[in-house]
Design a protein around this motif. Structure first.
Motif, PDB file in Angstrom:
ATOM      1  N   LEU A 284       0.762  -1.212  -0.082  1.00 13.96           N
ATOM      2  CA  LEU A 284      -0.047  -0.023   0.035  1.00 13.96           C
ATOM      3  C   LEU A 284       0.528   1.338   0.056  1.00 13.96           C
ATOM      4  CD1 LEU A 284      -2.913   1.014   0.187  1.00 13.96           C
ATOM      5  CD2 LEU A 284      -2.637   0.941   2.562  1.00 13.96           C
ATOM      6  N   VAL A 285       2.033   1.176   0.801  1.00  7.79           N
ATOM      7  CA  VAL A 285       2.785   2.335   0.731  1.00  7.79           C
ATOM      8  C   VAL A 285       3.446   2.810  -0.693  1.00  7.79           C
ATOM      9  CG1 VAL A 285       5.071   3.162   1.613  1.00  7.79           C
ATOM     10  CG2 VAL A 285       3.397   2.205   3.237  1.00  7.79           C
ATOM     11  N   GLU A 286       4.011   1.658  -1.265  1.00  7.77           N
ATOM     12  CA  GLU A 286       4.417   1.656  -2.628  1.00  7.77           C
ATOM     13  C   GLU A 286       3.578   2.102  -3.509  1.00  7.77           C
ATOM     14  OE1 GLU A 286       6.144  -2.051  -3.470  1.00  7.77           O
ATOM     15  OE2 GLU A 286       7.993  -1.906  -2.293  1.00  7.77           O
ATOM     16  N   LEU A 287       2.259   1.783  -3.392  1.00  7.57           N
ATOM     17  CA  LEU A 287       1.223   2.437  -4.435  1.00  7.57           C
ATOM     18  C   LEU A 287       1.171   3.718  -4.256  1.00  7.57           C
ATOM     19  CD1 LEU A 287      -1.309  -0.578  -4.514  1.00  7.57           C
ATOM     20  CD2 LEU A 287      -0.028   0.141  -6.282  1.00  7.57           C
ATOM     21  N   ARG A 288       1.023   4.213  -2.762  1.00  4.95           N
ATOM     22  CA  ARG A 288       0.946   5.473  -2.426  1.00  4.95           C
ATOM     23  C   ARG A 288       1.797   6.542  -3.089  1.00  4.95           C
ATOM     24  NH1 ARG A 288      -1.141   5.115   3.814  1.00  4.95           N
ATOM     25  NH2 ARG A 288      -3.419   4.585   3.396  1.00  4.95           N
ATOM     26  N   HIS A 289       3.140   5.834  -3.095  1.00  4.77           N
ATOM     27  CA  HIS A 289       4.183   6.667  -3.619  1.00  4.77           C
ATOM     28  C   HIS A 289       4.320   6.721  -5.142  1.00  4.77           C
ATOM     29  CE1 HIS A 289       6.741   7.299  -0.056  1.00  4.77           C
ATOM     30  NE2 HIS A 289       6.657   5.898   0.395  1.00  4.77           N
ATOM     31  N   LEU A 290       3.918   5.591  -5.650  1.00  4.88           N
ATOM     32  CA  LEU A 290       3.598   5.584  -7.081  1.00  4.88           C
ATOM     33  C   LEU A 290       2.570   6.494  -7.637  1.00  4.88           C
ATOM     34  CD1 LEU A 290       4.400   4.086  -9.921  1.00  4.88           C
ATOM     35  CD2 LEU A 290       2.643   2.537  -9.586  1.00  4.88           C
ATOM     36  N   VAL A 291       1.376   6.654  -6.855  1.00  3.71           N
ATOM     37  CA  VAL A 291       0.307   7.666  -7.096  1.00  3.71           C
ATOM     38  C   VAL A 291       0.821   9.170  -7.125  1.00  3.71           C
ATOM     39  CG1 VAL A 291      -1.905   8.404  -6.458  1.00  3.71           C
ATOM     40  CG2 VAL A 291      -1.440   6.095  -6.611  1.00  3.71           C
ATOM     41  N   ARG A 292       1.631   9.228  -5.980  1.00  8.13           N
ATOM     42  CA  ARG A 292       2.198  10.700  -5.704  1.00  8.13           C
ATOM     43  C   ARG A 292       3.083  10.937  -6.834  1.00  8.13           C
ATOM     44  NH1 ARG A 292       3.249   8.713  -0.297  1.00  8.13           N
ATOM     45  NH2 ARG A 292       1.497   9.761   1.100  1.00  8.13           N
ATOM     46  N   GLY A 293       3.831  10.099  -7.428  1.00  6.51           N
ATOM     47  CA  GLY A 293       4.687  10.416  -8.518  1.00  6.51           C
ATOM     48  C   GLY A 293       3.998  10.412  -9.958  1.00  6.51           C
ATOM     49  N   ILE A 294       2.848   9.932 -10.064  1.00  3.86           N
ATOM     50  CA  ILE A 294       1.915  10.573 -11.111  1.00  3.86           C
ATOM     51  C   ILE A 294       1.123  12.002 -10.926  1.00  3.86           C
ATOM     52  CG2 ILE A 294       0.075   9.904 -12.620  1.00  3.86           C
ATOM     53  CD1 ILE A 294       0.756   6.927 -11.770  1.00  3.86           C
ATOM     54  N   HIS A 295       0.429  12.110 -10.101  1.00  2.00           N
ATOM     55  CA  HIS A 295      -0.001  13.291  -9.721  1.00  2.00           C
ATOM     56  C   HIS A 295      -0.610  13.285  -8.027  1.00  2.00           C
ATOM     57  CE1 HIS A 295      -2.343  17.071 -10.852  1.00  2.00           C
ATOM     58  NE2 HIS A 295      -2.997  16.649  -9.931  1.00  2.00           N
ATOM     59  N   PRO A 296       0.249  14.010  -7.225  1.00  2.00           N
ATOM     60  CA  PRO A 296       0.258  14.206  -5.778  1.00  2.00           C
ATOM     61  C   PRO A 296      -0.942  14.562  -5.465  1.00  2.00           C
ATOM     62  CG  PRO A 296       2.236  15.351  -6.754  1.00  2.00           C
ATOM     63  CD  PRO A 296       1.308  15.125  -7.917  1.00  2.00           C
ATOM     64  N   PRO A 297      -1.751  13.812  -4.614  1.00  2.00           N
ATOM     65  CA  PRO A 297      -3.281  14.213  -3.878  1.00  2.00           C
ATOM     66  C   PRO A 297      -2.998  15.670  -3.433  1.00  2.00           C
ATOM     67  CG  PRO A 297      -2.364  11.681  -3.204  1.00  2.00           C
ATOM     68  CD  PRO A 297      -1.224  12.423  -3.927  1.00  2.00           C
ATOM     69  N   VAL A 298      -2.094  16.059  -2.595  1.00  2.00           N
ATOM     70  CA  VAL A 298      -1.979  17.447  -2.342  1.00  2.00           C
ATOM     71  C   VAL A 298      -2.005  18.366  -3.303  1.00  2.00           C
ATOM     72  CG1 VAL A 298       0.495  17.596  -2.013  1.00  2.00           C
ATOM     73  CG2 VAL A 298      -0.955  18.939  -0.597  1.00  2.00           C
ATOM     74  N   LEU A 299      -1.442  18.163  -4.483  1.00  2.00           N
ATOM     75  CA  LEU A 299      -1.764  19.074  -5.571  1.00  2.00           C
ATOM     76  C   LEU A 299      -3.368  19.069  -6.064  1.00  2.00           C
ATOM     77  CD1 LEU A 299      -0.481  20.813  -7.630  1.00  2.00           C
ATOM     78  CD2 LEU A 299       0.028  18.915  -9.019  1.00  2.00           C
ATOM     79  N   ALA A 300      -3.781  17.860  -6.076  1.00  2.00           N
ATOM     80  CA  ALA A 300      -5.313  17.978  -6.622  1.00  2.00           C
ATOM     81  C   ALA A 300      -6.028  18.478  -5.674  1.00  2.00           C
ATOM     82  CB  ALA A 300      -5.738  16.412  -6.658  1.00  2.00           C
ATOM     83  N   GLU A 301      -5.805  18.353  -4.149  1.00  2.00           N
ATOM     84  CA  GLU A 301      -6.619  18.860  -3.052  1.00  2.00           C
ATOM     85  C   GLU A 301      -6.586  20.346  -2.860  1.00  2.00           C
ATOM     86  OE1 GLU A 301      -5.957  16.397   0.017  1.00  2.00           O
ATOM     87  OE2 GLU A 301      -6.539  14.498  -0.883  1.00  2.00           O
ATOM     88  N   ARG A 302      -5.465  20.814  -2.715  1.00  2.00           N
ATOM     89  CA  ARG A 302      -5.053  22.148  -2.232  1.00  2.00           C
ATOM     90  C   ARG A 302      -4.401  22.978  -3.341  1.00  2.00           C
ATOM     91  NH1 ARG A 302      -1.181  20.701   2.624  1.00  2.00           N
ATOM     92  NH2 ARG A 302      -1.216  23.283   2.786  1.00  2.00           N
ATOM     93  N   GLY A 303      -4.199  22.639  -4.555  1.00  2.00           N
ATOM     94  CA  GLY A 303      -3.696  23.328  -5.563  1.00  2.00           C
ATOM     95  C   GLY A 303      -2.109  23.599  -5.469  1.00  2.00           C
TER      96      GLY A 303
END
Length: 434
Positions: A284-303
Motif C-alpha cells: 500500500l505504501v509503494e502504491l501511494r508513492h507511485l500515485v504521488r509520482g503520477i499526480h500528488p493528492p495534495v496538488l489535486a486537493e490544495r492546488g
C-alpha cells in the motif's frame, strides 16, 4: 532579511561588473565590424569572377553569423532574447556549391546581419565607452585620495609646502568617486540592454522566420513530449511490476499457504497471516508513492499553492515561499509547474551546498512565473546533468521556458515561465472540494 539584502547587493554588483566587462568586449569586437563588412561584400562581388565567391562567400558568411550569434548570446545575458532566425541549410552541407550559395543569398536573415554590421558596431562601441567611462571615473576618484596623501608626504619630506586645498580635494574625491562607481555599476546593465534591444531590431527573426522556427519548435517539443510520456509509462509499468505487483503476488501465495496450514498448524498459519498483513501494508505504501509520482493528492486537493508549501516544509533546509495566484492553472500546467519546482528544490538540496532557498510564484499577463533562488555555490550547468534538461523538456510541452543564472559563487536563480489561463477561485477544484 539581512541575508537577502546582502545577496541582492552582491547580485547587482556582479551584474554591473559583468556589464562593464561585456561593454569592454563590445568595444574590441566593434572594431572588426567594418573589415568584416568589407570582406563579405568583396566575397559577394567575386562571385562572377571564376566562381571564387561561390567558396569565399559561405566562409565569410560563417564568420558573420559567428559574430551575430555572439551578439545574441551577449543580449541574452542582458535580458533580451534574440532567437536565431536562419533557414535550415541544404543537405549535404558542402563548403561551396550553388545550393549553399543560393541558401545564403535567399535567406533574409543574411541581409539583416549585413545591415546590422555598421550601425551595430557604432552603437556597440559608443555604449561600450559610456559603460566603461562612468565606473572608471569613479574608480580614479577613489584612488585619488591615497595618491594625494602620498604626494603630500613626499613633498613634506623635501620641506616643500603642500597646500591644504590639495588635501581637501583628495578627501572630497573619495565619496564622489564611490558615488560615480556605484552609479556606473547600476547604469551599465541598462546600457547593455539598450545595445541588445538595438541589435534585436536587426538580428531578430522576421515574421516568416518566426513561423518557421515555431513549426520547428513544435515538432521538437511534440517528439520530446511523446518520448517523455513513453518513458513515464515504462517507469510506471516497471514500478508496478517490480514493486507492488510482486508484493501482491507474494501476498496471495502467503495467504494460500496460511489456508493450507489453518487446520493442522494454526500457529504457523497465524504467523503467515501476520506476514501477509505486513506485506499488504508495504504494498500500500509503494502504491501511494507511485500515485504521488503520477499526480500528488495534495496538488489535486490544495492546488499549486498548498502543494508547494507542503513541498517546502519537507525540504531539509529553510525554504521561503511567496505565492500570489488569483486562481488555479489548468491541471496539466499545474502538474508540470509542481514537478519542475520539486526537481529544482531537489537539485538545490543535492548539489548547491545552499543554506536557504526561496520560491516565488506570481501570475501576470497570462503567464505563470516561478523563481527558485538559493544561496549556494552556483556553477549549475544544464549540460552536466539530465535534471535541468528534463525540466526544460517538461516546460517546452506547454510552450514554457526556463532561464538559469548560476555564476560561480552563486546565487543560483532558476526562472520558469508558463503561459496559461487561471480559473476563478470560485470555480477552482479546491474550492469545489471545500
Amino acid at each position: 532579511m539581512a541575508d537577502n539584502k546582502d545577496m541582492e547587493t552582491r547580485s547587482w554588483v556582479r551584474q554591473g561588473l559583468r556589464a562593464v566587462a561585456v561593454g569592454v568586449l563590445e568595444i574590441v569586437l566593434s572594431v572588426f565590424n567594418v573589415p568584416l563588412l568589407v570582406f563579405w561584400l568583396v566575397a559577394l562581388a567575386l562571385t562572377p569572377a571564376a566562381g571564387i565567391g561561390m567558396f569565399a562567400l559561405p566562409l565569410m558568411t560563417k564568420v558573420l553569423r559567428a559574430r551575430t550569434d555572439l551578439v545574441r548570446r551577449l543580449a541574452t545575458g542582458a535580458g533580451v532574447v534574440i532567437a536565431r532566425p536562419y533557414a535550415p541549410q541544404p543537405q549535404p552541407a558542402l563548403t561551396g556549391g550553388w545550393r549553399r550559395f543560393k541558401w545564403i543569398l535567399t535567406d533574409p536573415a543574411t541581409w539583416r546581419d549585413v545591415a546590422w554590421l555598421l550601425p551595430g558596431g557604432i552603437i556597440g562601441a559608443a555604449l561600450g565607452v559610456l559603460i566603461l567611462l562612468l565606473p572608471a571615473y569613479g574608480l580614479q576618484g577613489i584612488i585619488l585620495l591615497p595618491l594625494w596623501l602620498h604626494l603630500g608626504d613626499v613633498w613634506y619630506g623635501y620641506g616643500v609646502y603642500w597646500p591644504i586645498e590639495n588635501f581637501s580635494e583628495g578627501l572630497l574625491s573619495l565619496p564622489q568617486g564611490a558615488l560615480f562607481l556605484a552609479a556606473g555599476l547600476i547604469v551599465a546593465p541598462q546600457l547593455r540592454k539598450v545595445d541588445a534591444l538595438f541589435a534585436k531590431l536587426f538580428l531578430a527573426p522576421t515574421r516568416a522566420a518566426e513561423l518557421r522556427l515555431r513549426v520547428a519548435h513544435l515538432t521538437v517539443t511534440r517528439a520530446d513530449t511523446v518520448d517523455a510520456q513513453a518513458a513515464e509509462l515504462r517507469r510506471i509499468e516497471r514500478d508496478l511490476h517490480d514493486g507492488a505487483q510482486a508484493r501482491l503476488v507474494s501476498l496471495g501465495m502467503t495467504i494460500g499457504l496460511a489456508e493450507e496450514l489453518l487446520d493442522r498448524d494454526p500457529a504457523a498459519a497465524r504467523k503467515l497471516l501476520a506476514e501477509a498483513r505486513e506485506a499488504s501494508g508495504i504494498a500500500l505504501v509503494e502504491l501511494r508513492h507511485l500515485v504521488r509520482g503520477i499526480h500528488p493528492p495534495v496538488l489535486a486537493e490544495r492546488g499549486l499553492d498548498g502543494a508547494v508549501r507542503a513541498l517546502a516544509i519537507s525540504m531539509s533546509m529553510p525554504v521561503e515561499v511567496d505565492i500570489d495566484l488569483p486562481g488555479r492553472p489548468q491541471t496539466p500546467v499545474e502538474s508540470a509547474a509542481y514537478f519542475v519546482i520539486a526537481e529544482a528544490l531537489t537539485n538545490v538540496v543535492r548539489h548547491s551546498g545552499a543554506q536557504t532557498a526561496a520560491v516565488t510564484i506570481v501570475y501576470h499577463d497570462g503567464t505563470l512565473a516561478v523563481v527558485v533562488l538559493d544561496d549556494g555555490h552556483g556553477g549549475a550547468d544544464p549540460g552536466k546533468g539530465t535534471g535541468l534538461r528534463g525540466m526544460e523538456r517538461r516546460l517546452a510541452a506547454f510552450d514554457g521556458t526556463m532561464t538559469l543564472s548560476s555564476p560561480p559563487g552563486g546565487p543560483t536563480v532558476v526562472t520558469l515561465e508558463l503561459p496559461c489561463v487561471l480559473s476563478s477561485p470560485k470555480t477552482s477544484p479546491s474550492s469545489a472540494t471545500d
